[in-house]
Design a protein around this motif. Structure first.
Motif, PDB file in Angstrom:
ATOM      1  N   VAL A  29      -4.021  10.951  -1.354  1.00 54.42           N
ATOM      2  CA  VAL A  29      -4.665   9.578  -1.717  1.00 54.42           C
ATOM      3  C   VAL A  29      -4.096   8.287  -1.367  1.00 54.42           C
ATOM      4  CG1 VAL A  29      -4.957   8.256  -4.054  1.00 54.42           C
ATOM      5  CG2 VAL A  29      -5.126  10.795  -4.065  1.00 54.42           C
ATOM      6  N   TYR A  30      -4.916   7.416  -0.648  1.00 51.92           N
ATOM      7  CA  TYR A  30      -4.389   6.139  -0.317  1.00 51.92           C
ATOM      8  C   TYR A  30      -4.474   5.128  -1.301  1.00 51.92           C
ATOM      9  CZ  TYR A  30      -4.328   1.931   2.593  1.00 51.92           C
ATOM     10  OH  TYR A  30      -4.066   0.446   2.993  1.00 51.92           O
ATOM     11  N   HIS A  31      -3.519   4.721  -1.906  1.00 49.02           N
ATOM     12  CA  HIS A  31      -3.475   3.493  -2.683  1.00 49.02           C
ATOM     13  C   HIS A  31      -3.590   2.080  -2.098  1.00 49.02           C
ATOM     14  CE1 HIS A  31      -2.882   6.626  -6.119  1.00 49.02           C
ATOM     15  NE2 HIS A  31      -2.133   7.056  -5.013  1.00 49.02           N
ATOM     16  N   ARG A  32      -4.613   1.420  -2.167  1.00 50.54           N
ATOM     17  CA  ARG A  32      -4.740   0.221  -1.558  1.00 50.54           C
ATOM     18  C   ARG A  32      -4.651  -0.956  -2.332  1.00 50.54           C
ATOM     19  NH1 ARG A  32      -9.053  -2.202   2.902  1.00 50.54           N
ATOM     20  NH2 ARG A  32      -8.192  -4.180   3.205  1.00 50.54           N
ATOM     21  N   ASP A  70       0.901  -1.069   0.062  1.00 53.29           N
ATOM     22  CA  ASP A  70       0.124  -0.172  -0.130  1.00 53.29           C
ATOM     23  C   ASP A  70       0.698   1.176  -0.081  1.00 53.29           C
ATOM     24  OD1 ASP A  70      -2.015  -1.832   0.266  1.00 53.29           O
ATOM     25  OD2 ASP A  70      -2.460  -1.341   2.384  1.00 53.29           O
TER      26      ASP A  70
END
Length: 144
Positions: free
Chosen positions: A25-28, A2
């Motif tokens: 922005v959180y990129h999971r 992540d």
């Protein structure tokens, strides 16, 4: 792995201070959800509610590793006969039915889902009233 980006840049400093107007922005990363049953049997349906037969192993709401294989996701994907929003009585129509209560992932049984906001409030109040009455009865049985 992540990752988090701020204004398009990968964040490496855990003490980074955000500025007003920054885009975070959180990129999971995708993961494969474990198997879960996905067939929901509709036992009853009208303009206000849907009664489903929830199988054991199917989570009602997204949580933990179950995000898509849930009753709620299936309610969002299926085409339902929703009451017309043009009816004056039906201004509280939702986009899709929503569960009124939960059953544990390992529990099978009847799950009620509301099609309108009014039905959701009314059905939830029935559950609350039933729980309160059950508690009163339990206390009476313990202390007659």
């Amino acid at each position: 792995m992540d990752r988090i980006t701020v204004d398009g840049q990968v964040v490496t400093d855990p003490d980074m201070i955000l500025r007003e107007g920054s885009k975070l922005v959180y990129h999971r990363l995708a993961w494969k959800e474990p198997f879960a049953p996905h067939l929901l049997q509709v036992l009853y349906e009208d303009d206000d509610m849907v009664a489903l037969n929830k199988p054991s192993g199917l989570q009602v709401l997204p949580k933990g590793i179950f995000q898509q294989r849930t009753v709620l996701a299936q309610l969002q994907w299926k085409e339902w006969k929703m009451p017309p929003s043009s009816c004056s009585k039906r201004k509280n129509v939702q986009l899709h039915p929503v569960p009124v209560h939960r059953l544990g992932r390992g529990t099978s049984g009847l799950l009620l889902c509301a099609k309108t906001k009014l039905a959701k409030v009314q059905l939830a109040s029935y559950f609350a009233e039933g729980a309160a009455n059950a508690e009163k009865k339990r206390m009476w049985l313990l202390n007659p």
